[in-house]
Design a protein around this motif. Structure first.
Motif, PDB file in Angstrom:
ATOM      1  N   ARG A   6     -63.311 -96.743   6.363  1.00  0.00           N
ATOM      2  CA  ARG A   6     -62.899 -96.067   7.599  1.00  0.00           C
ATOM      3  C   ARG A   6     -62.246 -94.731   7.296  1.00  0.00           C
ATOM      4  N   ILE A   8     -61.080 -91.209   4.989  1.00  0.00           N
ATOM      5  CA  ILE A   8     -61.552 -90.212   4.034  1.00  0.00           C
ATOM      6  C   ILE A   8     -60.635 -90.285   2.818  1.00  0.00           C
ATOM      7  N   TYR A  16     -68.322 -86.269  -1.881  1.00  0.00           N
ATOM      8  CA  TYR A  16     -68.521 -85.543  -0.609  1.00  0.00           C
ATOM      9  C   TYR A  16     -69.475 -84.375  -0.824  1.00  0.00           C
ATOM     10  N   TRP A  20     -68.677 -79.883   2.805  1.00  0.00           N
ATOM     11  CA  TRP A  20     -67.316 -80.333   3.164  1.00  0.00           C
ATOM     12  C   TRP A  20     -66.281 -79.591   2.317  1.00  0.00           C
ATOM     13  N   ASN A 308     -59.454 -87.068  10.181  1.00  0.00           N
ATOM     14  CA  ASN A 308     -60.675 -87.811   9.882  1.00  0.00           C
ATOM     15  C   ASN A 308     -61.916 -86.935  10.076  1.00  0.00           C
ATOM     16  N   VAL A 311     -67.399 -87.311   6.905  1.00  0.00           N
ATOM     17  CA  VAL A 311     -67.970 -88.658   6.847  1.00  0.00           C
ATOM     18  C   VAL A 311     -67.347 -89.376   5.650  1.00  0.00           C
TER      19      VAL A 311
END
Ligand code: NCD
Length: 361
Positions: A6, A8, A16, A20, A308, A311
């Motif tokens: 859930r 990061i 990542y 990002w 958050n 992804v």
């Protein structure tokens, strides 16, 4: 266990996409330009800093970053004053602190330990250095320094000098810079402190050119970036082995004469003797600026993680092998034996998901 996380968690930057990282660099830049716009961005949020190993810059820049965003901090910088001294394992400490804090930053002497913490955490976990393995937020700091000072992350000849075996900042930086086109790596070390094989495999797989050399004097003229590192005394088996390596590389004004006029010198710091003090006044010495960039990029990271924004990466891949034991004695799975042992790969040789070392099944 649900492998889809859930949160990061930042354990390895390469979990990542580069897009990002670029978003973080852009936000770091904005924050540096207009810090007052972010003064209340994390109001009411609490950051826990768990430092099982000494730290000045990483710990203080994280703490300052949170305070400058309007948040508050809890934590320890000496495990001897926490329940760790009573024998508490990482799982329990993490479970408790992540129940108090909104974000947790952890440094630990053992490879894979921060990933192990993230497995049971109830908030995002940031790796502030796990043994000689990785140091992703130093790499974000390095990337920000390169983008601000060299205005590019591509087509650079990067010399990395010193303890390439044990230097986690080196490992994270090589992994990151091998994601940008045209970079070349000059690995400057003694044979004893050469880059580990698993890291060289990563470099080869990325298709980037690299060479291993012993002499800094010979290599310096071709470099765009020189990344000096400290010999990591605390990772040596004995004081004799450390003393045999200490003082081998010293960057001094005489060597700087041979360097390009626009080469920059970086160092994650602390320095011991590997950069002479009289290099500090050379305009190409950027290591103190680098430490300052670290605060801004950590502000960007805290904000992004708490919002958050991104992804969440899969924390562990592969599967567990009932009989396999990681071949790396410095891996957390060999210290905290309750941990599920995840490995990726096929055939006889698999890769440990905690420390990245190869293990023969
Ligand atoms: C580095 C580390 O802890 O790995 N320091 C830092 O975080 N700036 C480098 C070092 O200790 O040599």
């Amino acid at each position: 266990m649900d492998k889809m996380q859930r949160f990061i968690h930042l354990i390895d930057l390469n979990d990542y996409p580069v897009s990002w990282w670029k978003q973080l660099l852009e936000l770091g830049h904005q924050i540096r330009e207009n810090p007052e716009n972010y003064a209340d961005a994390c109001k009411g949020k609490i950051m826990g800093t768990l430092f099982y190993e000494p730290s000045t810059r990483t710990q203080m820049s994280f703490q300052t970053a949170m305070l400058r965003l309007g948040g508050t901090i809890i934590g320890f910088d000496n495990p001897a004053t926490s329940s760790v001294a009573k024998g508490e394992n990482i799982k329990d400490t993490t479970k408790i602190v992540s129940g108090y804090a909104d974000i947790m930053v952890m440094r630990h002497p053992t490879a894979g330990s921060v990933k192990a913490a993230a497995l049971t955490a109830e908030c995002p976990v940031i790796n502030a250095g796990d043994g000689g393995h990785l140091h992703p937020t130093q790499t974000l700091t390095d990337l920000m320094t390169l983008s601000e000072e060299k205005h590019t992350l591509e087509n650079l000849t990067i010399g990395l000098c010193g303890d390439l075996k044990n230097g986690r900042t080196v490992h994270s930086l090589i992994k990151a810079m091998s994601c940008f086109k045209g970079n070349k790596f000059v690995l400057i070390s003694t044979e004893e402190l050469a880059l580990p094989t698993y890291m060289k495999d990563i470099l080869s797989a990325s298709g980037h050119a690299y060479k291993e050399v012993r002499s800094l004097d010979d290599a310096i003229s071709e470099l765009d970036v020189l990344y000096m590192t400290r010999i990591q005394r605390e990772r040596f088996a004995s004081e004799e082995e450390y003393m045999a390596q200490k003082g081998f590389y010293i960057l001094d004004p005489a060597k700087m004469v041979k360097a390009k006029r626009d080469m920059i010198v970086l160092h994650p710091l602390p320095r011991v003797d590997e950069i002479a003090i009289d290099v500090d006044d050379d305009p190409r010495a950027k290591y103190f600026d680098q430490a300052k960039y670290g605060m801004f990029i950590r502000m960007a990271l805290i904000l992004t993680v708490l919002n958050n924004d991104g992804v969440p990466a899969q924390l562990v891949r592969g599967r567990t092998y009932p009989k396999a034991k990681c071949s790396n004695p410095k891996c957390i799975t060999n210290q905290e034996l309750y941990l599920p042992r995840y490995f990726t790969g096929k055939g006889d040789t698999v890769t440990c998901e905690y420390c990245d070392e190869r293990t023969l099944l």
